[in-house]
Design an enzyme around this catalytic site. Sequence first.
Site, mmCIF file in Angstrom:
data_model
loop_
_atom_site.group_PDB
_atom_site.id
_atom_site.type_symbol
_atom_site.label_atom_id
_atom_site.label_comp_id
_atom_site.label_asym_id
_atom_site.label_seq_id
_atom_site.Cartn_x
_atom_site.Cartn_y
_atom_site.Cartn_z
ATOM 1 N N THR A 75 0.832 -1.197 0.000
ATOM 2 C CA THR A 75 0.000 0.000 0.000
ATOM 3 C C THR A 75 0.873 1.255 0.000
ATOM 4 O OG1 THR A 75 -1.666 -1.238 1.218
ATOM 5 C CG2 THR A 75 -1.864 1.149 1.247
ATOM 6 N N ARG A 96 5.629 -7.351 -7.045
ATOM 7 C CA ARG A 96 5.570 -8.755 -7.442
ATOM 8 C C ARG A 96 4.170 -9.180 -7.893
ATOM 9 N NH1 ARG A 96 7.424 -10.882 -1.929
ATOM 10 N NH2 ARG A 96 6.615 -8.815 -1.441
ATOM 11 N N PHE A 303 8.493 -9.740 3.137
ATOM 12 C CA PHE A 303 8.626 -9.817 4.599
ATOM 13 C C PHE A 303 9.199 -8.532 5.189
ATOM 14 C CE2 PHE A 303 9.175 -14.689 3.986
ATOM 15 C CZ PHE A 303 7.809 -14.855 3.928
#
Lengths: 558, 558
Positions: A75, A96, A303
């Site tokens: 976001t 991605r 991550f």
Amino acid sequence: MSYKSDIEIAREANKKPIQEIGDKLGIPTEHLLPYGHDKAKVSQEYINSVQGNENGKLVLVTAINPTPAGEGKTTTTVGLGDGLNRIGKKAMICIREASLGPNFGMKGGAAGGGYAQVVPMEEMNLHFTGDFHAITSAHSLLSAMLDNHIYWGNEQEIDVRRVQWRRVVDMNDRALRQITASLGGVSNGFPREAGFDITVASEVMAILCLASNLKDLEKRLGDMIVAYRRDRSPVFCRDIKAEGAMTVLLKDAMQPNLVQTLENNPAFVHGGPFANIAHGCNSVIATTTALKISDYVVTEAGFGADLGAEKFMNIKCRKAGLAPSAVVLVATVRAMKMNGGVAKADLGQENVDAVTAGCPNLGRHIENIKSFGVPVVVAINHFVTDTDAEVQAVKDYVAGHGTEAVVSQHWEFGSKGSENLANKVVEIVEGGTANFAPIYPDDMSLFDKVETIAKRIYRADEVLADKKIRDQLKLWEEQGYGNLPVCMAKTQYSFSTDPSLRGAPTGHSVPVREVRLSAGAGFVVVVCGEIMTMPGLPRTPAAETIHLNDGGQIEGLF
Amino acid sequence: MSYKSDIEIAREANKKPIQEIGDKLGIPTEHLLPYGHDKAKVSQEYINSVQGNENGKLVLVTAINPTPAGEGKTTTTVGLGDGLNRIGKKAMICIREASLGPNFGMKGGAAGGGYAQVVPMEEMNLHFTGDFHAITSAHSLLSAMLDNHIYWGNEQEIDVRRVQWRRVVDMNDRALRQITASLGGVSNGFPREAGFDITVASEVMAILCLASNLKDLEKRLGDMIVAYRRDRSPVFCRDIKAEGAMTVLLKDAMQPNLVQTLENNPAFVHGGPFANIAHGCNSVIATTTALKISDYVVTEAGFGADLGAEKFMNIKCRKAGLAPSAVVLVATVRAMKMNGGVAKADLGQENVDAVTAGCPNLGRHIENIKSFGVPVVVAINHFVTDTDAEVQAVKDYVAGHGTEAVVSQHWEFGSKGSENLANKVVEIVEGGTANFAPIYPDDMSLFDKVETIAKRIYRADEVLADKKIRDQLKLWEEQGYGNLPVCMAKTQYSFSTDPSLRGAPTGHSVPVREVRLSAGAGFVVVVCGEIMTMPGLPRTPAAETIHLNDGGQIEGLF
């Protein structure tokens, strides 16, 4: 006040024809290969034609260790890209692609959220432009050719007990994790143990995302180790003669996919390797192409920064010759509160002390990023329930670490809400203080590379690895793989290998369970903890309620 | 004189942008979803919007039993389509999509040949618009959900020994024909025998090709039988709640793909079910849509007329309410010679006696087609080595069967060479003599349906089936499946079940080895002989030499 859901906002998007988005970047229509009216691939010829251009500036968006509260990395990536465009910069984002299979287990992920999204959301969570299907096909072709080679006489003298190459499918299918194949008699081959991973775990995926062009792709595919002989010598993909046909299957998948944000700004959505056993970044070809055709490229890594940013720096940037000019570290007040010990149900209540108590996780990431020589700004991804006092607590903490924290309200207001963040990023980039370098050199031993990451990034005291693992690393060094970077596979929830250890732990140990050589992708995977490469479906999969409604719209996917 | 190869001709094609091809049909740009510049899907909204149009005329192209000499069924389909356009008719062709996997075993097939081809040939032999990948995904989702259902408690009480649903992959992978799945302990499920077929053998493929719209697709998917309980009661796909999500995965794949011939005439290339365990025709939605937007639709069916035309008439036309106005039966002088006993190496030498001796195979097919009430014309697909005397021998034989044979030279000259054939077809269609009816009624017993085909089409004396098979058919009749048509799976090389029995055999027996219920597709498969649903790769697969050359062109695929 009630808010619209991501999918409601996405469906109301005022999308422009993809040719118009390409126009903004100066891509001629004949070099934009449309997939429907809102997606397109950029032709290889066009990519070749822009190689002489100057590079734009690269900005990485990364995050604290994820908590159930969510941090909003994608976001913020989208919001920052829109913000940069709003303040007059020619900016692109590079993110991605989503894996299809998992969307049928849990509800699918949007690409961003609120008013900072990339569209078309539904297609990006389904077949999109077929890239992952092409990867599955290329992978499956090698699988079939390998067993076919054994079937017709096994000229390479493959030890069928030492086949490394597993099969893949883009579906959460636990029944295929471990199988016995080639049963049923002479015409079906020699029975052997085998198994399937999910497509994103394929080395082909990692290679597609690291290859600089089709020639490089073919070479890397050929370099993959598929099995060993009885004498332990490796059998390569090129020994099976599969790399040429695999490249043919991947030639369209190598072209970046152009889509748009809700504000009609260009976005490349391309590639999606696992962030544990692979490096977790979008494709090199998308990033390098974006840098040739825009002034600012905002990208993200999987991550938290301990895994994602570390691999982005030490693997992707090192190998692709990229140098980020700034890093945006995403944090939320809610996640700080969770790190500070608040339960998810209580996140709505103001708790300044808990916010402050949770900040050391953020502080550790700030220090780590600076150790790569890249300036960092913290983006506080604003939630409507955040109080001013809580926000101020984060700002104060960050200021104490010689860094600035900027509130960004892209989720609620789109680029109007991320203008401040965009201005701050431009200020940092134009300051020119970045002096990027990976934190270990190519010629360091493999084990020392692991130790460097464990001690400098995770702040562990030691790396635990038994003799077998150390011997394996030495053998690979002797075979000429010692110059590869290492790709850490550990839990994303903690700096340590214990997912419940939040905050900024020290004094812990990093036990290495297993090491794997991805010789085509060009890294050594260091597995520290349980890594699942084939997820299962939950008791009640999302698929049970996914359907087309009478209006032809998809229900249940989000 | 030397001739260009199919791929050379295809690469020299003067392709028009696919929007221009759509324009010819009156399809507005917004309803044409492009895949690159030379392929497009037709939107569901547009398909809905033309349902009120009058239907054009349907022409089936079928052939004699295939011989190694080749007969050129697709080539003739394309040539006839171009010929009809040349003489001023608004004509479309409807053919099947190619399966990806087999192209990596043997060299890939063109769509047509010479100057009667559909382009882009390379993409049609690779991923094309992703339809088969979508089918693989939808199939795989059900596979995963089925084992997941068993894993989480098996509420439906599935007997794991009686799971009917096999997995699929679009690759020739013999190692997956028979496997043991769910090995490795508690978290991977309950070990059971399983196996993979190639994607084109999936019932999902057959359903996609028979469904009239997305609602019908979803219903049929739900109707599939995936397993049986210990009490032998069927477990349906809808019991696993997979049909909604499968429909979502298939929604784009249901839209017909528009491409063009070398002469820039429109072609739908859509669907590709096996011609043995399934019905072997392109999709109903492509054919019915084409009939709404053109005056003539030329389509083809798999294998020779004993299998392909029979299933086209008894399954596809019956179920979709289609009625062909004419049939073109393709024969070649070379194939007649082979049927007449000439070896492949000697086909270049004139041998009128052998041509005449080989004609009874052709004669039998003429009679059979007429038995469906449809007028037939023989197309002699002309080879440059055919002599006038040989051609005349075929013409004379056909005339003796009350039919006309027309030489067609589309391979060498494109539509200029097929003008005569096109005129003849128009003459027949406008003659209005067609009075189509399937050769058996819905309410005939399943076994009698098999006997009807065996006796009337194959000219066998008897059908051999043991009690177990007859009992199974009766059980299905009791369960309400008695009204389904039967789908014969036998060798394509002979009217009989013995592939070496050429010509027009009589007095033979048809042994039924196995029967299978495709409850979603809506037919009972009657297996007479060995049917391979997962091919293997040859000793030296084509894949070993397939690669991209320095110019980025694909080598070795053709």
